[in-house]
Design an enzyme around this catalytic site. Structure first.
Site, PDB file in Angstrom:
ATOM      1  N   SER A 261       0.840  -1.199   0.000  1.00  0.00           N
ATOM      2  CA  SER A 261       0.000   0.000   0.000  1.00  0.00           C
ATOM      3  C   SER A 261       0.872   1.246   0.000  1.00  0.00           C
ATOM      4  CB  SER A 261      -0.884   0.013   1.250  1.00  0.00           C
ATOM      5  OG  SER A 261      -0.076   0.293   2.374  1.00  0.00           O
ATOM      6  N   LYS A 262       0.209   2.366  -0.144  1.00  0.00           N
ATOM      7  CA  LYS A 262       0.918   3.633  -0.146  1.00  0.00           C
ATOM      8  C   LYS A 262       1.669   3.830   1.176  1.00  0.00           C
ATOM      9  CE  LYS A 262       0.553   8.469  -0.244  1.00  0.00           C
ATOM     10  NZ  LYS A 262       0.925   8.513   1.161  1.00  0.00           N
TER      11      LYS A 262
END
Ligand code: GLU
Length: 502
Positions: A261-262
């Site tokens: 994920s970011k």
């Protein structure tokens, strides 16, 4: 294989994640390998999740990567429009077909009513599923007369249209990566196909578009695997042949567990988006801004879930196109290794010719307000390239070529500065070196060492400190030659005065 048509169908809900780029890449490679077409379709029917600028971002990202659609949004083609929000009438026509054939039905339940049912199920420790078990008790066209339904519709009573999932069937479906996958239709939800706003959900729009755009293979992320049985049933309900499916493995966190994920990017300091993304809170750098070459980014992505089965790791997009097959895509998640990404970029920097690197490096010099000089900058690049992972490293490891040191590395100083250093440097600076060129300089240093009966380090280390500011950098005679006599003397003098004041 003929007639291969694949699509990348992102939703413009924010910046395109590197996982999305990988999906686009694998679709592109599959199309090219099979002389097929790669289509870009924008799935923007969810108004609530629509983010301004996201579609443009997707197009720009693909362009930067060199993944150019043959057809689609921004490229045109025979099956336009390629933006789902512009295809409303098409979905209307097809949803009507499902209703007429008793494959879909109107559901008039209010959000409150559904919430109550959900809560009731939860209280019993069950998950609420809207399907054959309860659809007859709910407020739907399945239980109301035609007239009653029409009355509600005329009165514009809020409603959705749901798919009538046939119960009790075991579906044995084929996935080109996973092989046979089995699903029990009794566990499925009667998914909403059309929302109250008259817009289709992902499921309806996706199936209708894949069919009408003659998509032969659906290659998409693993997160869509649970939707496969529903999609298959929808093709069946329409009486259409389903395309072939391939679900790509997830890209996992560097730690190995969970989807990348970011936040992982923030934590470890690596980009997760191809290009920068501007928000009100600031700018998030992408691979491009971090200094990745698009070829390196693509090569790295290709290896997330695929490998050629040989030792070769460096592949151009064209080579990937030749080597790519779906049977070499793995079933299990692909762990992302940020160091490997850097390694790929390093390899591509080494492959880039020095002239091109010089031009890119000069962009950085200009930004720093430094005058460029083609020959000099080319020489800097030639000397530093080998150790550079990114073009910016050329500056970070070579700013001393352009700027006189203003401070000296403390650790290095401790090593270098001895009681006789001042005397040695004072003596060296008065030495005549004519011509002031690397070879002559090398010889004169040798003479100096012999004449004074000192070790090489006694003069080389202080010189390096004076010229570079630390104990790093290239061969001293070459550096002195490049800097020129005047600058060399200036730097030695500054270092002497610094030493005197210690
Ligand atoms: N719009 C979906 C997404 O954003 C596409 C899924 C698919 O390829 O079917 O991932």
């Amino acid at each position: 294989m003929t007639g291969v048509r694949v699509r990348f169908a992102p939703s413009p809900t924010g910046p395109l994640h590197m996982g999305g780029v990988r999906t686009a890449l694998f679709n592109y490679l599959f199309a090219k390998k099979n002389n097929g077409s790669f289509i870009l379709r924008i799935e923007d029917t969810d108004q609530n999740r629509y983010v301004k600028g996201a579609e443009e971002y997707i197009l720009k990202s693909l362009q930067w990567c060199g993944i150019i659609p043959d057809e689609g949004q921004g490229y045109g083609g025979d099956y336009a429009p390629y933006r789902q929000s512009e295809r409303k009438e098409i979905y209307q026509k097809y949803i009507q077909q499902l209703i007429d054939d008793d494959k879909a039905y109107y559901a008039f339940d209010t959000p409150e009513e559904l919430e109550k049912l959900r809560a009731q199920s939860e209280a019993k420790g069950e998950t609420f599923t809207y399907n054959y078990r309860n659809r007859r008790q709910l407020k739907s066209s399945l239980n109301l007369s035609k007239e009653e339904v029409q009355k509600l519709l005329n009165a514009e009573v809020p409603h959705v249209i749901r798919f009538k999932v046939p119960a009790g069937r075991e579906l044995k479906l084929m996935d080109l990566i996973r092989g046979k996958v089995t699903f029990d239709t009794s566990t499925l939800d009667d998914k909403v196909l059309m929302k109250n706003d008259g817009l289709p959900t992902y499921h309806l729009a996706n199936i209708v578009d894949d069919h009408t755009m003659k998509i032969s293979h659906v290659i998409r992320g693993e997160e869509w695997l649970p939707s496969l049985p529903l999609h298959y049933l929808m093709y069946e309900a329409f009486g259409w042949d389903a395309p072939q499916f391939a679900h790509l493995p997830l890209i996992l966190k560097p730690e190995g567990k969970g989807k990348l994920s970011k936040r992982d990017g923030d934590k470890h300091g690596f980009p997760v988006f191809p290009l920068e993304w501007k928000t009100e809170e600031g700018v998030i750098n992408g691979y491009r801004e971090t200094g990745y070459l698009p070829e390196a980014f693509i090569n790295m992505l290709a290896f997330l879930g695929w490998n050629p089965g040989t030792e070769q790791e460096i592949f151009s997009l064209e080579e990937l196109t030749k080597a790519f097959t779906l049977d070499k895509v793995s079933k299990s998640g692909a762990r992302f290794n940020p160091d490997k990404a850097v390694w790929f970029n390093h390899q591509y920097i080494q492959k880039t010719d020095n002239q091109t690197l010089t031009e890119d490096f000069q962009e950085i010099l200009k930004e720093k307000g430094i005058d460029t000089n083609d020959d000099f900058d080319f020489q800097v690049v030639s000397l530093l390239k080998e150790r550079a992972n990114f073009i910016i490293d050329l500056w970070e490891q070579g700013s001393f070529f352009y700027q006189t040191p203003t401070s000296y590395d403390a650790k290095g100083l401790k090593k270098v500065w001895k009681s006789d250093t001042l005397e040695i440097l004072n003596k060296f600076r008065t030495k005549e070196i004519i011509p002031f060129e690397a070879e002559r300089i090398q010889a004169e240093i040798k003479n100096f060492v012999n004449e004074n009966e000192i070790g090489f380090g006694k003069i080389m280390m202080p010189l390096r400190m004076a010229l570079v500011g630390s104990l790093q950098g290239p061969d001293i005679p070459i550096l002195m030659d490049m800097l020129g006599k005047e600058e060399v003397l200036k730097r030695i003098n500054s270092f002497i005065s610094f030493g005197e004041n210690q």
